[in-house]
Design a protein around this motif. Sequence first.
Motif, mmCIF file in Angstrom:
data_model
loop_
_atom_site.group_PDB
_atom_site.id
_atom_site.type_symbol
_atom_site.label_atom_id
_atom_site.label_comp_id
_atom_site.label_asym_id
_atom_site.label_seq_id
_atom_site.Cartn_x
_atom_site.Cartn_y
_atom_site.Cartn_z
ATOM 1 N N THR A 116 0.797 -1.226 0.000
ATOM 2 C CA THR A 116 0.000 0.000 0.000
ATOM 3 C C THR A 116 0.833 1.281 0.000
ATOM 4 N N GLY A 117 2.122 1.170 0.188
ATOM 5 C CA GLY A 117 2.972 2.358 0.169
ATOM 6 C C GLY A 117 3.268 2.937 1.537
ATOM 7 N N THR A 118 2.545 2.517 2.561
ATOM 8 C CA THR A 118 2.805 3.002 3.914
ATOM 9 C C THR A 118 2.284 1.993 4.924
ATOM 10 N N ALA A 119 2.810 2.067 6.121
ATOM 11 C CA ALA A 119 2.381 1.183 7.207
ATOM 12 C C ALA A 119 2.690 1.871 8.521
ATOM 13 N N TYR A 120 2.108 1.357 9.588
ATOM 14 C CA TYR A 120 2.301 1.955 10.899
ATOM 15 C C TYR A 120 2.645 0.865 11.905
ATOM 16 N N LEU A 121 3.534 1.195 12.840
ATOM 17 C CA LEU A 121 3.861 0.321 13.960
ATOM 18 C C LEU A 121 3.406 0.997 15.242
ATOM 19 N N LEU A 122 2.803 0.220 16.123
ATOM 20 C CA LEU A 122 2.298 0.760 17.375
ATOM 21 C C LEU A 122 2.862 -0.062 18.529
ATOM 22 N N GLN A 123 3.453 0.635 19.493
ATOM 23 C CA GLN A 123 3.947 -0.021 20.698
ATOM 24 C C GLN A 123 2.940 0.201 21.820
ATOM 25 N N THR A 124 2.523 -0.884 22.456
ATOM 26 C CA THR A 124 1.617 -0.807 23.597
ATOM 27 C C THR A 124 2.136 -1.714 24.699
ATOM 28 N N ASP A 136 4.943 -7.012 28.965
ATOM 29 C CA ASP A 136 6.024 -6.517 28.126
ATOM 30 C C ASP A 136 5.432 -5.617 27.041
ATOM 31 N N ILE A 137 6.300 -5.007 26.275
ATOM 32 C CA ILE A 137 5.875 -4.130 25.194
ATOM 33 C C ILE A 137 5.476 -4.974 23.994
ATOM 34 N N ARG A 138 4.290 -4.722 23.471
ATOM 35 C CA ARG A 138 3.803 -5.421 22.274
ATOM 36 C C ARG A 138 3.934 -4.462 21.093
ATOM 37 N N LEU A 139 4.501 -4.976 20.019
ATOM 38 C CA LEU A 139 4.676 -4.198 18.798
ATOM 39 C C LEU A 139 3.702 -4.754 17.757
ATOM 40 N N ALA A 140 2.846 -3.902 17.229
ATOM 41 C CA ALA A 140 1.833 -4.341 16.267
ATOM 42 C C ALA A 140 1.914 -3.506 15.001
ATOM 43 N N ALA A 141 1.717 -4.160 13.863
ATOM 44 C CA ALA A 141 1.728 -3.489 12.564
ATOM 45 C C ALA A 141 0.296 -3.231 12.114
ATOM 46 N N TYR A 142 0.082 -2.076 11.493
ATOM 47 C CA TYR A 142 -1.236 -1.693 10.995
ATOM 48 C C TYR A 142 -1.117 -1.204 9.561
ATOM 49 N N SER A 143 -2.116 -1.531 8.763
ATOM 50 C CA SER A 143 -2.158 -1.036 7.385
ATOM 51 C C SER A 143 -2.710 0.392 7.410
ATOM 52 N N PRO A 144 -2.497 1.156 6.351
ATOM 53 C CA PRO A 144 -3.042 2.508 6.328
ATOM 54 C C PRO A 144 -4.568 2.528 6.278
ATOM 55 N N GLN A 145 -5.192 1.408 5.948
ATOM 56 C CA GLN A 145 -6.650 1.331 5.956
ATOM 57 C C GLN A 145 -7.194 1.290 7.382
ATOM 58 N N ASP A 146 -6.338 0.937 8.344
ATOM 59 C CA ASP A 146 -6.761 0.819 9.736
ATOM 60 C C ASP A 146 -6.391 2.027 10.586
ATOM 61 N N VAL A 147 -5.702 3.002 10.011
ATOM 62 C CA VAL A 147 -5.262 4.181 10.759
ATOM 63 C C VAL A 147 -5.758 5.428 10.034
ATOM 64 N N THR A 148 -6.556 6.231 10.718
ATOM 65 C CA THR A 148 -7.040 7.480 10.127
ATOM 66 C C THR A 148 -6.736 8.634 11.077
#
Length: 172
Positions: A116-124, A136-148
């Motif tokens: 898709t050309g972009t992605a996001y990583l979120l630490q929680t 512990d810290i969880r690292l999750a990847a998100y597509s740009p369709q899931d982040v607005t």
Amino acid sequence: SAVHGWCLEAEQEGSAWLKAQRPSLGWERALQVLSADEDSPAADGLSSCNYNKTKRDARELVAGLSNFRNEGEFAPVWNNTLYDAAHTLTNLDRNWYRECKAADAHRAALQYGIATGTAYLLQTWDKYYHSQQRGDIRLAAYSPQDVTFVQLPKNHDIQRAYAVIIREELPI
């Protein structure tokens, strides 16, 4: 009810902004190409030996970019009495990278980025990551369709957005 109304309005605004971005028009087509079956029938008189070159190139890019080891190191610059603390931080960082499977999240983010050309990583922080009392810290990847993003400034700097909506599937 006012907060719920604001949330619905923010979600609509974020979705409208996302659909207005030029790359979002090609996301569905890119995902179709990358998820196409390998067993497409060959035309009459042609060899049945074929492959999805786009899909193969995407896999090779993800494999090449995600094949790295976390070799960072903390080092004291001015005060050498902090060497032991820096060594401990380096070992903690390496252990987190191994135990929490950060490479898997990086690979997933690269897959989204290639498609898709972009992605996001979120630490929680997940207080039950390893066991009942060991978080512990969880690292999750998100597509740009899931982040607005909501209420972006004129320069579209996503770091200055008023709110960020992250769409996540939750278990029942």
